[in-house]
Enzyme design. Sequence first.
Site, short mmCIF file in Angstrom:
data_model
loop_
_atom_site.label_atom_id
_atom_site.label_comp_id
_atom_site.label_asym_id
_atom_site.label_seq_id
_atom_site.Cartn_x
_atom_site.Cartn_y
_atom_site.Cartn_z
CD GLN A 141 39.21 10.54 4.06
OE1 GLN A 141 40.10 10.17 3.33
NE2 GLN A 141 38.84 9.85 5.11
CG PHE A 142 33.01 8.08 2.41
CD1 PHE A 142 32.07 7.81 3.40
CD2 PHE A 142 34.05 7.19 2.23
CE1 PHE A 142 32.17 6.67 4.18
CE2 PHE A 142 34.16 6.05 2.99
CZ PHE A 142 33.22 5.79 3.98
CB THR A 143 35.28 9.67 6.65
OG1 THR A 143 36.58 10.16 6.34
CG2 THR A 143 35.20 8.18 6.34
#
Length: 145
Positions: free
Chosen positions: A78-80
């Site tokens: 989950q890069f966000t």
Amino acid sequence: MRTLLQRVSRAEVRVGRTIVGSIGRGYLLLVGFTEGDDEAKLAWMADKIIGLRLFADADGKMNLDLEAVDGSVLVVSQFTLYGNVEKGRRPSFIDAARPEVATPLYERFAALLRDRGVLVETGEFGAMMDVELVNDGPVTLWLER
């Protein structure tokens, strides 16, 4: 490294119509990586997660860890988690590690959890994923190292 941990009674992740990871009781981990994350941070996070006592004992107190409840972990990239919304209206993801850095970190983190005796399922790094979960009570934690 940032991790959003959700205690679940069930969770699964799909890519398209295909289930790529599924667990029963345990933790859903949304994980993000940044430049500078290394083996020491990954190991700390794995140890912390394995050692957390977030499941209720016979008295209803959070005293039991994953091993005690035969729990599993679903790890989803989950890069966000590194989204910055301090300025403007559109998030900046400049602090998120690029895929060529984050992919091996993600794979190593899952391996470290497995090495500690936990059943680990994963999503598919970089894919558009649908995550479905059933909460096991109101337990959501933010972990960062």
